[in-house]
Design a protein around this motif. Structure first.
Motif, PDB file in Angstrom:
ATOM      1  N   SER A   1      -1.094  13.262 -52.410  1.00 34.09           N
ATOM      2  CA  SER A   1      -1.591  13.813 -53.670  1.00 34.09           C
ATOM      3  C   SER A   1      -2.975  14.441 -53.473  1.00 34.09           C
ATOM      4  CB  SER A   1      -1.635  12.737 -54.747  1.00 34.09           C
ATOM      5  OG  SER A   1      -2.608  11.771 -54.432  1.00 34.09           O
ATOM      6  N   GLN A   2      -3.763  13.855 -52.575  1.00 33.69           N
ATOM      7  CA  GLN A   2      -5.076  14.449 -52.302  1.00 33.69           C
ATOM      8  C   GLN A   2      -4.931  15.839 -51.699  1.00 33.69           C
ATOM      9  OE1 GLN A   2      -6.631  11.091 -50.092  1.00 33.69           O
ATOM     10  NE2 GLN A   2      -8.303  10.810 -51.558  1.00 33.69           N
TER      11      GLN A   2
ATOM     12  N   PHE B   1     -11.254   0.592 -41.995  1.00 33.88           N
ATOM     13  CA  PHE B   1     -12.099   1.391 -41.103  1.00 33.88           C
ATOM     14  C   PHE B   1     -12.336   0.648 -39.799  1.00 33.88           C
ATOM     15  CE2 PHE B   1     -14.076   3.856 -44.823  1.00 33.88           C
ATOM     16  CZ  PHE B   1     -13.334   4.978 -44.530  1.00 33.88           C
ATOM     17  N   PHE B   2     -12.692  -0.619 -39.933  1.00 28.29           N
ATOM     18  CA  PHE B   2     -12.993  -1.427 -38.749  1.00 28.29           C
ATOM     19  C   PHE B   2     -11.789  -1.478 -37.812  1.00 28.29           C
ATOM     20  CE2 PHE B   2     -13.818  -5.190 -36.249  1.00 28.29           C
ATOM     21  CZ  PHE B   2     -15.179  -5.125 -36.034  1.00 28.29           C
TER      22      PHE B   2
ATOM     23  N   SER C   1      -2.787   2.493 -51.407  1.00 30.97           N
ATOM     24  CA  SER C   1      -3.437   3.777 -51.731  1.00 30.97           C
ATOM     25  C   SER C   1      -4.730   3.943 -50.929  1.00 30.97           C
ATOM     26  CB  SER C   1      -3.722   3.869 -53.224  1.00 30.97           C
ATOM     27  OG  SER C   1      -4.790   3.025 -53.571  1.00 30.97           O
ATOM     28  N   ILE C   2      -5.354   2.817 -50.578  1.00 29.37           N
ATOM     29  CA  ILE C   2      -6.617   2.899 -49.828  1.00 29.37           C
ATOM     30  C   ILE C   2      -6.356   3.361 -48.393  1.00 29.37           C
ATOM     31  CG2 ILE C   2      -8.645   1.565 -49.089  1.00 29.37           C
ATOM     32  CD1 ILE C   2      -8.259  -0.189 -51.526  1.00 29.37           C
TER      33      ILE C   2
ATOM     34  N   THR D   1     -20.398   1.243 -48.639  1.00 29.72           N
ATOM     35  CA  THR D   1     -19.375   1.680 -47.690  1.00 29.72           C
ATOM     36  C   THR D   1     -19.588   3.129 -47.260  1.00 29.72           C
ATOM     37  OG1 THR D   1     -17.789   0.168 -48.689  1.00 29.72           O
ATOM     38  CG2 THR D   1     -16.890   1.906 -47.296  1.00 29.72           C
TER      39      THR D   1
ATOM     40  N   ILE E   1     -14.929   6.791 -51.920  1.00 32.26           N
ATOM     41  CA  ILE E   1     -13.898   7.819 -51.768  1.00 32.26           C
ATOM     42  C   ILE E   1     -14.088   8.919 -52.815  1.00 32.26           C
ATOM     43  CG2 ILE E   1     -11.403   8.251 -51.759  1.00 32.26           C
ATOM     44  CD1 ILE E   1     -10.980   5.454 -50.721  1.00 32.26           C
TER      45      ILE E   1
ATOM     46  N   LEU F   1      -8.152   2.874 -57.107  1.00 28.25           N
ATOM     47  CA  LEU F   1      -8.568   4.192 -56.612  1.00 28.25           C
ATOM     48  C   LEU F   1      -8.086   5.300 -57.551  1.00 28.25           C
ATOM     49  CD1 LEU F   1      -9.880   5.891 -54.434  1.00 28.25           C
ATOM     50  CD2 LEU F   1      -7.760   5.761 -53.113  1.00 28.25           C
ATOM     51  N   MET F   2      -6.809   5.202 -57.977  1.00 26.08           N
ATOM     52  CA  MET F   2      -6.254   6.198 -58.899  1.00 26.08           C
ATOM     53  C   MET F   2      -6.977   6.135 -60.241  1.00 26.08           C
ATOM     54  SD  MET F   2      -4.039   8.271 -57.899  1.00 26.08           S
ATOM     55  CE  MET F   2      -4.000   8.482 -56.147  1.00 26.08           C
TER      56      MET F   2
ATOM     57  N   SER G   1      -5.070   5.870 -47.616  1.00 23.35           N
ATOM     58  CA  SER G   1      -5.337   7.313 -47.573  1.00 23.35           C
ATOM     59  C   SER G   1      -6.667   7.599 -46.879  1.00 23.35           C
ATOM     60  CB  SER G   1      -5.359   7.880 -48.990  1.00 23.35           C
ATOM     61  OG  SER G   1      -6.394   7.271 -49.741  1.00 23.35           O
ATOM     62  N   ALA G   2      -7.566   6.608 -46.872  1.00 31.53           N
ATOM     63  CA  ALA G   2      -8.879   6.808 -46.252  1.00 31.53           C
ATOM     64  C   ALA G   2      -8.761   7.080 -44.752  1.00 31.53           C
ATOM     65  CB  ALA G   2      -9.763   5.595 -46.498  1.00 31.53           C
TER      66      ALA G   2
ATOM     67  N   LEU H   1     -11.256  -1.528 -47.732  1.00 32.20           N
ATOM     68  CA  LEU H   1     -11.660  -0.233 -47.176  1.00 32.20           C
ATOM     69  C   LEU H   1     -12.472  -0.419 -45.895  1.00 32.20           C
ATOM     70  CD1 LEU H   1     -11.671   2.810 -47.520  1.00 32.20           C
ATOM     71  CD2 LEU H   1     -13.659   2.604 -49.016  1.00 32.20           C
ATOM     72  N   VAL H   2     -13.386  -1.380 -45.916  1.00 32.00           N
ATOM     73  CA  VAL H   2     -14.195  -1.652 -44.722  1.00 32.00           C
ATOM     74  C   VAL H   2     -13.306  -2.219 -43.617  1.00 32.00           C
ATOM     75  CG1 VAL H   2     -16.116  -3.004 -43.805  1.00 32.00           C
ATOM     76  CG2 VAL H   2     -16.278  -1.997 -46.084  1.00 32.00           C
TER      77      VAL H   2
ATOM     78  N   PRO I   1      -3.253   1.573 -58.790  1.00 35.00           N
ATOM     79  CA  PRO I   1      -4.371   1.286 -57.876  1.00 35.00           C
ATOM     80  C   PRO I   1      -5.718   1.626 -58.525  1.00 35.00           C
ATOM     81  CG  PRO I   1      -2.732   2.742 -56.855  1.00 35.00           C
ATOM     82  CD  PRO I   1      -2.413   2.683 -58.300  1.00 35.00           C
TER      83      PRO I   1
ATOM     84  N   PHE J   1     -19.664  -0.755 -39.303  1.00 30.13           N
ATOM     85  CA  PHE J   1     -18.768  -1.386 -40.272  1.00 30.13           C
ATOM     86  C   PHE J   1     -18.816  -2.905 -40.164  1.00 30.13           C
ATOM     87  CE2 PHE J   1     -16.846   2.903 -40.363  1.00 30.13           C
ATOM     88  CZ  PHE J   1     -17.052   3.127 -41.710  1.00 30.13           C
TER      89      PHE J   1
ATOM     90  N   PRO K   1     -19.050   3.051 -34.792  1.00 23.99           N
ATOM     91  CA  PRO K   1     -18.372   2.613 -36.023  1.00 23.99           C
ATOM     92  C   PRO K   1     -18.225   1.094 -36.118  1.00 23.99           C
ATOM     93  CG  PRO K   1     -16.843   3.718 -34.526  1.00 23.99           C
ATOM     94  CD  PRO K   1     -18.212   3.963 -33.995  1.00 23.99           C
ATOM     95  N   LEU K   2     -17.936   0.440 -34.984  1.00 21.79           N
ATOM     96  CA  LEU K   2     -17.698  -1.008 -35.070  1.00 21.79           C
ATOM     97  C   LEU K   2     -18.963  -1.749 -35.475  1.00 21.79           C
ATOM     98  CD1 LEU K   2     -15.204  -1.982 -32.248  1.00 21.79           C
ATOM     99  CD2 LEU K   2     -14.823  -1.356 -34.631  1.00 21.79           C
TER     100      LEU K   2
ATOM    101  N   SER L   1     -16.360  -0.532 -53.439  1.00 24.05           N
ATOM    102  CA  SER L   1     -16.335   0.252 -52.194  1.00 24.05           C
ATOM    103  C   SER L   1     -15.516   1.525 -52.361  1.00 24.05           C
ATOM    104  CB  SER L   1     -15.764  -0.597 -51.055  1.00 24.05           C
ATOM    105  OG  SER L   1     -14.399  -0.864 -51.284  1.00 24.05           O
TER     106      SER L   1
ATOM    107  N   THR M   1      -1.028   8.508 -52.049  1.00 25.28           N
ATOM    108  CA  THR M   1      -2.372   8.980 -52.393  1.00 25.28           C
ATOM    109  C   THR M   1      -2.828  10.110 -51.476  1.00 25.28           C
ATOM    110  OG1 THR M   1      -2.938   6.802 -53.251  1.00 25.28           O
ATOM    111  CG2 THR M   1      -4.769   8.267 -52.723  1.00 25.28           C
TER     112      THR M   1
ATOM    113  N   PHE N   1     -11.037   1.794 -36.026  1.00 22.70           N
ATOM    114  CA  PHE N   1     -11.879   2.079 -34.863  1.00 22.70           C
ATOM    115  C   PHE N   1     -11.740   1.029 -33.765  1.00 22.70           C
ATOM    116  CE2 PHE N   1     -14.254   4.431 -38.213  1.00 22.70           C
ATOM    117  CZ  PHE N   1     -14.116   5.689 -37.653  1.00 22.70           C
TER     118      PHE N   1
END
Lengths: 255, 222, 213
Positions: B177-178, B74-75, B163-164, C166, C159, C62-63, B166-167, B70-71, C60, C183, C179-180, C155, B174, B78
């Motif tokens: 579905s959100q 994001f990194f 699925s991540i 995170t 969500i 997450l799910m 989706s972030a 996830l991190v 997953p 993160f 952000p850089l 992490s 995902t 950006f």
């Protein structure tokens, strides 16, 4: 005695090693090696384990780098640059103790790989060559099989054919029968004898003294990284000069 | 406690969900391909003669393996625009998945390469093949065969990791579905169904790998 | 990024550690049950348990967190986000650890079990005194590997809306528009937690491999 060496080797030098030395760290594996092999000559290299005999022949196709001296193969000076190494390897075939066939390729593909990729031969030509040489080592009917489906002796004969497919000028054998079950040794030796009869220049590291008697022009005995004695087989076996040679022969011939 | 399950929004959203499954497949397959390329390239660099290159690969692998995806995503999300690459979320997600999977692939493939005996390499060299040819023609396939089970589970994991993505609103199951969830508030029903979808997807992936393995590695070994 | 922002990240870090510890400890306890059930010898039990493992390994994380989070609310249990996430991580960990330890239990030579049976040891003693100590040793590198995976997995709680490291990073990033940097620092914090474990796991693996030779 040595019936094959009557096909006398020519005067032309095929391999010359001059003052070759090699170290693994502080351990000296080869010490001032001077060998000259004429075209068509058959050399048998023997000696106790760790004597440097494998290292010596592995230097000839640069699987091992040497640090001192000079090696020439068929007129090519074997330096440490890729170009001369490639040139030498195209002229020198090698057969290993553990066969080292490629498990994911069929027998035929094993034989075709290097001619196509290293020599740039077309597929048809490479296949023709491979089939012909498989025929010669009497294994043509196994061409479509994979190495794991063959016996050890058959695998080693394929390995010989694979090396011959490059049309090498020299063949190196590194204990080709040591990993074989006893009943398979003969078929491999017979193949090697045939090859010798056809005039191939050969250097064989082996403990098969019967083979040495029958085929070799010269037997070279090594110990502790140095050449102790070299002589034609008759003289080597009947009248060894050095104590170490006598001791070795006593052990290996069991008397 | 008087909650009654209502799957109507799920059923209505089914066409969208099924299309989104394709999005997940696209992310997974593209991510795997990129991961494989990075994995093989990384192993080549990892065995390079140049020390700096070897350490670069080691550093890359350890950074990726020891931080959350996830991190990372994001990194990368950006960072790419700053590097002059303006991409949609979906290609960005593929790059992130490829980089993440690639780091694991490097370690797995390296293990496979090490499992190939030195004799195989020497036989190739003695036949006059170049180092790169030896790797490509002799080492690669048996090495892949040796590591295929671990590569399979790593790639199934990569499939689940999509699925991540989706972030960053990449197009996949995902995130779709959100959207349905936030429109309908039938959170449990939506996520329960989608979880079942993922189960089928990962099962399909495993079948795919088994099929590929049976085809490609169908040579006998002792 | 100033000191206040960094302190906020450290607050998040605290929750990441807490989630990891709870998830791992509870996951270990539940995972032991899963591993024992998976190797108990009763066909129906083993089938059910391997189904449980397959579900958690085939979907997953997450799910899983979503389903547990909304599922708990559905059956009328009103809990904080962090409890829901802890339950989700525990179930997830129990399946993975259960599978790792099943492999380890099966890797203990069969003769060990036979010898303990011949010595008239009870099931509990056989497992506790003979099989599990050996299995635990075998499984240690993989167990540590999974712990790293779990720390990274926490992490995903962000969500679901729980403010751990995170999400703290997300919040700060939205505030200061760097952000850089944010993160990057978040990544470094994870790295500091995970890397020593990874190194230790690799060290154990080498050590065991060497002693097995």
């Amino acid at each position: 005695m040595s019936d094959i060496s009557t096909t006398k080797a020519s005067a032309e030098t095929m391999i010359s090693m001059t003052g070759v030395a090699k170290w693994y760290g502080a351990f000296q594996a080869l010490n001032d090696i001077n060998v000259s092999v004429r075209k068509g000559e058959k050399i048998v290299l023997c000696g106790p384990s760790g004597s440097g005999k494998s290292t010596l022949i592995r230097c000839i196709n640069h699987l091992e780098a040497y640090q001192q001296g000079e090696i020439r193969v068929g007129g090519i000076l074997l330096g440490h640059q890729a170009k001369s190494i490639d040139a030498v390897r195209r002229e020198v075939g090698m057969v290993f103790q553990q066969f080292n066939l490629f498990p994911h390729l069929t027998v035929l593909q094993n034989c075709m790989l290097a001619p196509m990729r290293a020599l740039g031969l077309g597929k048809a030509e490479a296949e023709g060559r491979a089939r012909q040489l498989l025929e010669r080592v009497k294994i043509a009917e196994q061409a479509e099989k994979y190495p794991a489906q063959l016996s050890g002796g058959q695998q080693q004969r394929v390995a010989i054919a694979r090396a011959l497919c490059m049309r090498p000028q020299v063949m190196l054998f590194d204990e080709p029968t040591s990993a074989l079950d006893p009943e398979m040794v003969k078929e491999v030796l017979d193949t090697m004898i045939d090859l010798a009869r056809e005039g191939m220049t050969m250097i064989c590291v082996t403990h098969e003294m019967g083979f040495a008697r029958q085929v070799a022009d010269r037997v070279i005995f090594m110990a502790s990284g140095a050449i102790v004695e070299e002589a034609p087989p008759v003289e080597f076996f009947s009248n060894p000069k050095h104590e170490r040679t006598r001791k070795f022969l006593g052990e290996i011939l069991g008397h | 406690m008087n909650y009654t399950l209502d799957f109507t929004p799920v059923i209505e959203g089914m066409p969208n969900l099924l299309t989104a499954c394709l999005g997940t497949f696209v992310l997974a397959i593209c991510g795997m391909l990129l991961a494989t390329v990075i994995g093989i390239g990384g192993v080549v660099l990892r065995t390079s003669k140049i020390k700096a290159l070897r350490w670069l690969v080691i550093g890359f692998v350890e950074i990726i393996r020891n931080t959350p995806f996830l991190v990372q995503i994001f990194f990368i999300y950006f960072a790419l625009p700053l590097a002059g690459l303006r991409l949609d979320p979906t290609p960005t997600a593929i790059i992130a998945l490829g980089i993440n999977g690639g780091a694991y692939a490097i370690e797995i493939i390296r293990g496979g390469v090490q499992s190939i005996s030195k004799g195989q390499v020497e036989a190739g060299l003695a036949l006059g093949l170049h180092k790169a040819q030896v790797f490509r023609l002799i080492v690669l396939k048996p090495a892949l065969r040796a590591i295929f089970p671990s590569l399979t589970s790593q790639f199934v994991l990569l499939t689940l990791t999509t699925s991540i993505a989706s972030a960053i609103s990449a197009y996949e199951l995902t995130s779709v579905s959100q959207r349905i969830e936030s429109d309908s508030f039938r959170s449990f029903e939506v996520y329960f169904t989608v979880t079942a979808f993922y189960l089928v997807i990962s099962w399909l992936m495993m079948r795919l790998f088994a099929f590929f393995s049976a085809r490609y590695f169908a040579y006998p070994v002792k | 990024m100033g000191q206040d922002e960094f302190l906020f990240l450290l607050m998040g870090l605290k929750w990441t550690v807490a989630l990891s510890v709870v998830g791992f400890v509870c996951g270990c306890i539940a995972g032991l049950g899963i591993a024992l059930a998976r190797t108990c010898g009763s066909r129906p039990v083993e089938t059910v348990v391997s189904g449980y493992i397959a579900i958690f390994q085939g979907t997953p994380l997450l799910m899983q967190l979503f389903v547990v989070y909304y599922g708990l609310a559905l059956i009328g249990i009103k809990v904080d986000a962090w409890v829901a996430v802890s339950v989700g991580l525990t179930l997830h960990a129990s399946a993975y650890l259960g599978e790792i330890w099943r492999g380890a239990i099966e890797a203990v030579p069969k003769g060990q079990t036979e010898a303990s049976k011949a010595l008239a040891l009870s099931y509990v003693s056989r497992m506790k005194d003979v099989v599990l100590p050996q299995a635990l040793r075998i499984s240690l590198p993989a167990t540590i590997g999974f712990l790293v995976q779990l720390i990274k997995g926490t992490s995903l709680a962000s969500i679901v809306g729980f403010t751990e490291l995170t999400r703290a990073g997300n919040i700060i990033s939205n505030q200061i528009f760097q952000p850089l940097t944010v993160f990057g620092i978040v990544g470094i914090l994870y790295f500091i937690m995970c890397c020593p474990l990874t190194i230790y796991g690799a060290h154990l693996e080498r050590k065991f491999a060497a002693s097995a030779r």
